[in-house]
Design a protein around this motif. Sequence first.
Motif, PDB file in Angstrom:
ATOM      1  N   ASP A  44      26.101  -0.649  -2.161  1.00  0.00           N
ATOM      2  CA  ASP A  44      24.782  -1.174  -1.787  1.00  0.00           C
ATOM      3  C   ASP A  44      24.461  -0.873  -0.329  1.00  0.00           C
ATOM      4  N   SER A  45      25.468  -0.898   0.528  1.00  0.00           N
ATOM      5  CA  SER A  45      25.267  -0.558   1.942  1.00  0.00           C
ATOM      6  C   SER A  45      24.845   0.895   2.090  1.00  0.00           C
ATOM      7  N   GLN A  46      25.429   1.774   1.306  1.00  0.00           N
ATOM      8  CA  GLN A  46      25.067   3.189   1.363  1.00  0.00           C
ATOM      9  C   GLN A  46      23.636   3.401   0.871  1.00  0.00           C
ATOM     10  N   VAL A  47      23.214   2.627  -0.126  1.00  0.00           N
ATOM     11  CA  VAL A  47      21.834   2.692  -0.601  1.00  0.00           C
ATOM     12  C   VAL A  47      20.886   2.312   0.534  1.00  0.00           C
ATOM     13  N   GLU A  48      21.210   1.250   1.258  1.00  0.00           N
ATOM     14  CA  GLU A  48      20.357   0.808   2.367  1.00  0.00           C
ATOM     15  C   GLU A  48      20.321   1.839   3.493  1.00  0.00           C
ATOM     16  N   ILE A  49      21.433   2.494   3.766  1.00  0.00           N
ATOM     17  CA  ILE A  49      21.457   3.547   4.787  1.00  0.00           C
ATOM     18  C   ILE A  49      20.541   4.694   4.365  1.00  0.00           C
ATOM     19  N   LEU A  50      20.584   5.057   3.080  1.00  0.00           N
ATOM     20  CA  LEU A  50      19.717   6.123   2.580  1.00  0.00           C
ATOM     21  C   LEU A  50      18.240   5.770   2.716  1.00  0.00           C
ATOM     22  N   LYS A  51      17.899   4.481   2.630  1.00  0.00           N
ATOM     23  CA  LYS A  51      16.511   4.045   2.766  1.00  0.00           C
ATOM     24  C   LYS A  51      16.123   3.757   4.218  1.00  0.00           C
ATOM     25  N   SER A  52      17.043   3.923   5.151  1.00  0.00           N
ATOM     26  CA  SER A  52      16.811   3.537   6.543  1.00  0.00           C
ATOM     27  C   SER A  52      15.805   4.434   7.251  1.00  0.00           C
ATOM     28  N   GLU A  53      15.247   3.894   8.339  1.00  0.00           N
ATOM     29  CA  GLU A  53      14.331   4.662   9.178  1.00  0.00           C
ATOM     30  C   GLU A  53      15.038   5.860   9.802  1.00  0.00           C
ATOM     31  N   THR A  54      16.314   5.702  10.132  1.00  0.00           N
ATOM     32  CA  THR A  54      17.065   6.795  10.758  1.00  0.00           C
ATOM     33  C   THR A  54      17.068   8.023   9.862  1.00  0.00           C
ATOM     34  N   GLN A 111       4.145   6.159   4.864  1.00  0.00           N
ATOM     35  CA  GLN A 111       3.795   6.956   3.682  1.00  0.00           C
ATOM     36  C   GLN A 111       5.056   7.499   3.008  1.00  0.00           C
ATOM     37  N   PHE A 112       5.998   7.982   3.824  1.00  0.00           N
ATOM     38  CA  PHE A 112       7.259   8.536   3.326  1.00  0.00           C
ATOM     39  C   PHE A 112       8.049   7.467   2.562  1.00  0.00           C
ATOM     40  N   GLN A 113       8.210   6.297   3.172  1.00  0.00           N
ATOM     41  CA  GLN A 113       9.024   5.245   2.567  1.00  0.00           C
ATOM     42  C   GLN A 113       8.401   4.673   1.301  1.00  0.00           C
ATOM     43  N   ARG A 114       7.076   4.684   1.205  1.00  0.00           N
ATOM     44  CA  ARG A 114       6.422   4.191  -0.011  1.00  0.00           C
ATOM     45  C   ARG A 114       6.742   5.059  -1.219  1.00  0.00           C
ATOM     46  N   LYS A 115       6.976   6.339  -0.994  1.00  0.00           N
ATOM     47  CA  LYS A 115       7.190   7.263  -2.103  1.00  0.00           C
ATOM     48  C   LYS A 115       8.662   7.575  -2.360  1.00  0.00           C
ATOM     49  N   LEU A 116       9.536   6.947  -1.588  1.00  0.00           N
ATOM     50  CA  LEU A 116      10.979   7.154  -1.735  1.00  0.00           C
ATOM     51  C   LEU A 116      11.589   6.010  -2.543  1.00  0.00           C
ATOM     52  N   THR A 117      12.423   6.358  -3.510  1.00  0.00           N
ATOM     53  CA  THR A 117      13.155   5.367  -4.289  1.00  0.00           C
ATOM     54  C   THR A 117      14.634   5.732  -4.243  1.00  0.00           C
ATOM     55  N   VAL A 118      15.459   4.757  -3.852  1.00  0.00           N
ATOM     56  CA  VAL A 118      16.905   4.965  -3.799  1.00  0.00           C
ATOM     57  C   VAL A 118      17.556   3.819  -4.558  1.00  0.00           C
ATOM     58  N   LYS A 119      18.394   4.150  -5.548  1.00  0.00           N
ATOM     59  CA  LYS A 119      19.058   3.093  -6.317  1.00  0.00           C
ATOM     60  C   LYS A 119      20.397   3.587  -6.845  1.00  0.00           C
ATOM     61  N   ARG A 120      21.263   2.635  -7.048  1.00  0.00           N
ATOM     62  CA  ARG A 120      22.566   2.917  -7.640  1.00  0.00           C
ATOM     63  C   ARG A 120      22.384   3.097  -9.137  1.00  0.00           C
ATOM     64  N   THR A 121      23.097   4.061  -9.701  1.00  0.00           N
ATOM     65  CA  THR A 121      23.026   4.309 -11.139  1.00  0.00           C
ATOM     66  C   THR A 121      24.079   3.451 -11.830  1.00  0.00           C
ATOM     67  N   GLY A 122      23.632   2.389 -12.464  1.00  0.00           N
ATOM     68  CA  GLY A 122      24.546   1.477 -13.161  1.00  0.00           C
ATOM     69  C   GLY A 122      25.607   0.928 -12.229  1.00  0.00           C
ATOM     70  N   LEU A 123      26.854   0.925 -12.677  1.00  0.00           N
ATOM     71  CA  LEU A 123      27.977   0.461 -11.872  1.00  0.00           C
ATOM     72  C   LEU A 123      28.811   1.638 -11.372  1.00  0.00           C
ATOM     73  N   SER A 124      28.190   2.806 -11.305  1.00  0.00           N
ATOM     74  CA  SER A 124      28.901   4.019 -10.910  1.00  0.00           C
ATOM     75  C   SER A 124      28.889   4.201  -9.391  1.00  0.00           C
ATOM     76  N   TYR A 125      29.489   5.289  -8.955  1.00  0.00           N
ATOM     77  CA  TYR A 125      29.466   5.681  -7.543  1.00  0.00           C
ATOM     78  C   TYR A 125      28.302   6.624  -7.258  1.00  0.00           C
ATOM     79  N   VAL A 126      27.397   6.773  -8.212  1.00  0.00           N
ATOM     80  CA  VAL A 126      26.265   7.687  -8.082  1.00  0.00           C
ATOM     81  C   VAL A 126      25.044   6.930  -7.573  1.00  0.00           C
ATOM     82  N   ILE A 127      24.402   7.514  -6.574  1.00  0.00           N
ATOM     83  CA  ILE A 127      23.159   6.966  -6.039  1.00  0.00           C
ATOM     84  C   ILE A 127      22.061   7.973  -6.343  1.00  0.00           C
ATOM     85  N   GLU A 128      20.974   7.482  -6.916  1.00  0.00           N
ATOM     86  CA  GLU A 128      19.849   8.318  -7.304  1.00  0.00           C
ATOM     87  C   GLU A 128      18.773   8.240  -6.226  1.00  0.00           C
ATOM     88  N   ILE A 129      18.377   9.399  -5.712  1.00  0.00           N
ATOM     89  CA  ILE A 129      17.336   9.497  -4.689  1.00  0.00           C
ATOM     90  C   ILE A 129      16.141  10.173  -5.341  1.00  0.00           C
TER      91      ILE A 129
END
Length: 168
Positions: A44-54, A111-129
């Motif tokens: 979940d922390s990695q998901v938040e980093i992917l959605k970060s302003e940085t 505008q960029f953040q509104r169109k970006l979706t980042v989520k974990r795929t189930g209980l896997s180690y895969v994150i979908e961007i």
Amino acid sequence: SLHIITAPRQYVSTANLIIDSRKVNMLQQQGSAADVPIEAAMIDSQVEILKSETVALAVIKDLRLIDDPEFTNPPRGLIGGFFALLSVLLPSGPASESEPGYGLQRSVLSQFQRKLTVKRTGLSYVIEISYQSLSPQRAAQIANAVADAYIVDSLESKYQASRRASVW
């Protein structure tokens, strides 16, 4: 039904990123058996980093999205046009935010953040961007650029940590 006819087409592209499970396992070995939520928290922390302003600002800079009409002049309906006019009429934020281009950068970021979706795929180690754009090529380019920016940010963090450790 008029909106459906006049609305521009939107395309969504998806990139999948696999989190290194060795890093998660190493953290769990350091903790006790009661620390089972570490794995979920780590992902979940990695998901938040992917959605970060940085990460978003790195992509915006690398792809020069601040010069892209899709971000600087997005198609607006009646309500969107009203809010755009309102934002121009309202005074700007604090003096530190009054740098040239700051308002445009914040607008492109929003505008960029509104169109970006980042989520974990189930209980896997895969994150979908996923990224939504007016162009299928641009959607794919941005989704991949987010993954790349995350990897670069991760490597830069490791480098900075090693550098600080060697200074100590």
